[in-house]
Design a protein around this motif. Sequence first.
Motif, PDB file in Angstrom:
ATOM      1  N   CYS A 171       5.637  -8.395  -0.437  1.00  0.00           N
ATOM      2  CA  CYS A 171       6.258  -7.052  -0.800  1.00  0.00           C
ATOM      3  C   CYS A 171       6.220  -6.357   0.518  1.00  0.00           C
ATOM      4  N   LYS A 172       7.479  -5.734   0.949  1.00  0.00           N
ATOM      5  CA  LYS A 172       7.472  -5.108   2.007  1.00  0.00           C
ATOM      6  C   LYS A 172       7.561  -3.376   2.050  1.00  0.00           C
ATOM      7  N   ALA A 173       7.100  -3.035   0.868  1.00  0.00           N
ATOM      8  CA  ALA A 173       7.130  -1.494   0.390  1.00  0.00           C
ATOM      9  C   ALA A 173       6.051  -0.818   1.214  1.00  0.00           C
ATOM     10  N   THR A 174       6.340   0.202   1.996  1.00  0.00           N
ATOM     11  CA  THR A 174       5.134   1.059   2.444  1.00  0.00           C
ATOM     12  C   THR A 174       5.541   2.450   2.212  1.00  0.00           C
ATOM     13  N   LYS A 175       4.650   3.199   2.482  1.00  0.00           N
ATOM     14  CA  LYS A 175       4.908   4.721   2.164  1.00  0.00           C
ATOM     15  C   LYS A 175       4.087   5.443   3.152  1.00  0.00           C
ATOM     16  N   LEU A 176       4.599   6.607   3.515  1.00  0.00           N
ATOM     17  CA  LEU A 176       3.767   7.639   4.178  1.00  0.00           C
ATOM     18  C   LEU A 176       3.542   8.889   3.731  1.00  0.00           C
ATOM     19  N   VAL A 177       2.460   9.404   3.648  1.00  0.00           N
ATOM     20  CA  VAL A 177       1.877  10.416   3.136  1.00  0.00           C
ATOM     21  C   VAL A 177       1.623  11.447   4.217  1.00  0.00           C
ATOM     22  N   GLN A 178       1.947  12.610   4.181  1.00  0.00           N
ATOM     23  CA  GLN A 178       1.537  13.417   4.883  1.00  0.00           C
ATOM     24  C   GLN A 178       1.400  14.907   4.361  1.00  0.00           C
ATOM     25  N   ARG A 179       0.302  15.685   4.474  1.00  0.00           N
ATOM     26  CA  ARG A 179       0.359  16.913   3.984  1.00  0.00           C
ATOM     27  C   ARG A 179       1.361  18.067   4.910  1.00  0.00           C
ATOM     28  N   ILE A 180       2.018  18.748   4.117  1.00  0.00           N
ATOM     29  CA  ILE A 180       3.037  19.446   4.992  1.00  0.00           C
ATOM     30  C   ILE A 180       2.831  20.917   4.899  1.00  0.00           C
ATOM     31  N   GLN A 181       1.879  21.380   3.942  1.00  0.00           N
ATOM     32  CA  GLN A 181       1.710  22.686   3.742  1.00  0.00           C
ATOM     33  C   GLN A 181       0.344  22.891   3.215  1.00  0.00           C
ATOM     34  N   ALA A 182      -0.431  24.064   3.545  1.00  0.00           N
ATOM     35  CA  ALA A 182      -1.810  24.204   3.128  1.00  0.00           C
ATOM     36  C   ALA A 182      -1.947  24.908   1.929  1.00  0.00           C
ATOM     37  N   ASN A 183      -1.334  26.015   1.904  1.00  0.00           N
ATOM     38  CA  ASN A 183      -1.458  26.855   0.757  1.00  0.00           C
ATOM     39  C   ASN A 183       0.070  27.320   0.273  1.00  0.00           C
ATOM     40  N   PRO A 185      -1.224  23.956  -1.462  1.00  0.00           N
ATOM     41  CA  PRO A 185      -0.968  22.561  -0.809  1.00  0.00           C
ATOM     42  C   PRO A 185       0.424  21.688  -1.370  1.00  0.00           C
ATOM     43  N   LEU A 186       1.011  21.086  -0.456  1.00  0.00           N
ATOM     44  CA  LEU A 186       2.150  20.301  -0.471  1.00  0.00           C
ATOM     45  C   LEU A 186       2.151  19.264   0.342  1.00  0.00           C
ATOM     46  N   TYR A 187       2.367  18.110  -0.527  1.00  0.00           N
ATOM     47  CA  TYR A 187       2.359  16.561   0.381  1.00  0.00           C
ATOM     48  C   TYR A 187       3.825  15.914   0.039  1.00  0.00           C
ATOM     49  N   ARG A 188       4.075  15.379   1.101  1.00  0.00           N
ATOM     50  CA  ARG A 188       5.169  14.611   1.385  1.00  0.00           C
ATOM     51  C   ARG A 188       4.852  13.143   1.365  1.00  0.00           C
ATOM     52  N   THR A 189       5.546  12.309   0.590  1.00  0.00           N
ATOM     53  CA  THR A 189       5.513  10.973   0.290  1.00  0.00           C
ATOM     54  C   THR A 189       6.715  10.299   0.825  1.00  0.00           C
ATOM     55  N   THR A 190       6.815   9.725   1.762  1.00  0.00           N
ATOM     56  CA  THR A 190       7.879   8.971   2.158  1.00  0.00           C
ATOM     57  C   THR A 190       7.813   7.442   1.792  1.00  0.00           C
ATOM     58  N   TYR A 191       8.790   7.192   0.977  1.00  0.00           N
ATOM     59  CA  TYR A 191       8.629   5.423   0.642  1.00  0.00           C
ATOM     60  C   TYR A 191       9.620   4.796   1.624  1.00  0.00           C
ATOM     61  N   LEU A 192       9.263   3.783   1.933  1.00  0.00           N
ATOM     62  CA  LEU A 192      10.267   2.858   2.856  1.00  0.00           C
ATOM     63  C   LEU A 192      10.452   1.429   1.986  1.00  0.00           C
ATOM     64  N   GLY A 193      11.321   1.202   1.667  1.00  0.00           N
ATOM     65  CA  GLY A 193      11.536  -0.070   1.046  1.00  0.00           C
ATOM     66  C   GLY A 193      11.143   0.011  -0.307  1.00  0.00           C
ATOM     67  N   HIS A 194      11.590  -0.898  -1.208  1.00  0.00           N
ATOM     68  CA  HIS A 194      11.249  -1.345  -2.490  1.00  0.00           C
ATOM     69  C   HIS A 194      10.254  -2.191  -2.692  1.00  0.00           C
ATOM     70  N   HIS A 195       9.518  -1.875  -3.759  1.00  0.00           N
ATOM     71  CA  HIS A 195       8.619  -3.133  -4.350  1.00  0.00           C
ATOM     72  C   HIS A 195       9.451  -4.199  -4.583  1.00  0.00           C
ATOM     73  N   THR A 196       9.097  -5.621  -4.171  1.00  0.00           N
ATOM     74  CA  THR A 196       9.687  -6.775  -4.547  1.00  0.00           C
ATOM     75  C   THR A 196       8.610  -7.505  -5.247  1.00  0.00           C
ATOM     76  N   CYS A 197       7.399  -6.860  -5.374  1.00  0.00           N
ATOM     77  CA  CYS A 197       6.057  -7.731  -5.791  1.00  0.00           C
ATOM     78  C   CYS A 197       6.310  -7.306  -7.661  1.00  0.00           C
ATOM     79  N   LYS A 198       5.532  -8.194  -8.056  1.00  0.00           N
ATOM     80  CA  LYS A 198       5.406  -8.021  -9.648  1.00  0.00           C
ATOM     81  C   LYS A 198       3.824  -7.736  -9.908  1.00  0.00           C
TER      82      LYS A 198
END
Length: 324
Positions: A171-183, A185-198
């Motif tokens: 499965c090639k899915a990956t994701k990046l998580v980054q806090r983009i704002q402190a107060n 709090p706000l987090y941005r999750t960037t997904y790359l690719g889709h899960h091919t796993c079961k």
Amino acid sequence: MEVSWPENLSTSRKMVIRELMVGRELAKQLQSVLANTDGSGSEKYLVMKIVKSLSDTLFILNVKEGDEVSVFSQIQAVSSLDSSCLDTGKSEEYSQENCKSTTTTTTTTLPNKKNRRGCYDRRRTLQTWKRDSPTLINDGQAWRKYGQKMIHNAKYPRHYFRCSYKYDQGCKATKLVQRIQANPPLYRTTYLGHHTCKDLHKHPELILDCSGPEEDTSMFISFDNTNLSIKQEQPFLSSFSPIKHEYKEEIITLDMNLEQESKVSSSSDYFVSPDLMEVVESPPGLMTMLSSTLESDHDHDNEDEIYGLMEFVDFNLDDFQFAS
DNA sequence: CGAATTTGACCAAC
DNA sequence: GTTGGTCAAATTCG
């Protein structure tokens, strides 16, 4: 980045999008109702198709920055991850124009590069999309962290996750998580690719082929069920055993890191923020939230927050629907 | 002791 | 030369 819609067209476009979103949310509510019935699958299937159709339509409309009703962050075939997007929030939407075709073929698994450390193609042809959330959200997938890096001009490090089944099932899915704002709090999750796993640990019914892009917008999450679990002491973590474990790890480790990133917020803030509770405590609040977002006269500086809320609504929690 | 995370190094893209 | 994504050895955890 300016949106070049004529003003009148832009207005009508917003109205169309708004109506589509209302329709979709109503359809989702109907889906929620049907999910708790014993009826034959046909009506459920039809409603699912309706939701999917509306989602696809919204996706096709691909609302861009500058549009107050910009709610979708599904991005197709983004050529690169522009860190400035994550860091400043100035260019929130990866637009189609960023989707320059590249001669690069997909990336990290090319056989001849396989054994070369650090070899990859920065320009991706994988489908990517992002979600903003006031909390660290559980997408029900099993992720394993494989890296963390400070990003230029970013206050907070970026955390890198890959699918736990990368080697088991390729499965090639990956994701990046980054806090983009402190107060707040706000987090941005960037997904790359889709899960091919079961994920065999899931409920059998949960084994869905998530290899296609459409599922991400069309699969349904029963917020009623989710609400119940989120209200528990351990939000997001109450329903999946193996996944639960893994995601728990993720939350904790990321949480600890983030705590170091900003000493302003207590760790509990990440689990249940007032924002989130506001969202999850009132299922009809789905609509409340929707309309309040749509009617928001926030300028675009607050687009991140708007994103977060709307993406929470649209969140693909095909796993959550079995949470109860 | 196996599995997961951390962290510095590597290296292609820019 | 800089940056960001990934790797893998070292470390930590259960």
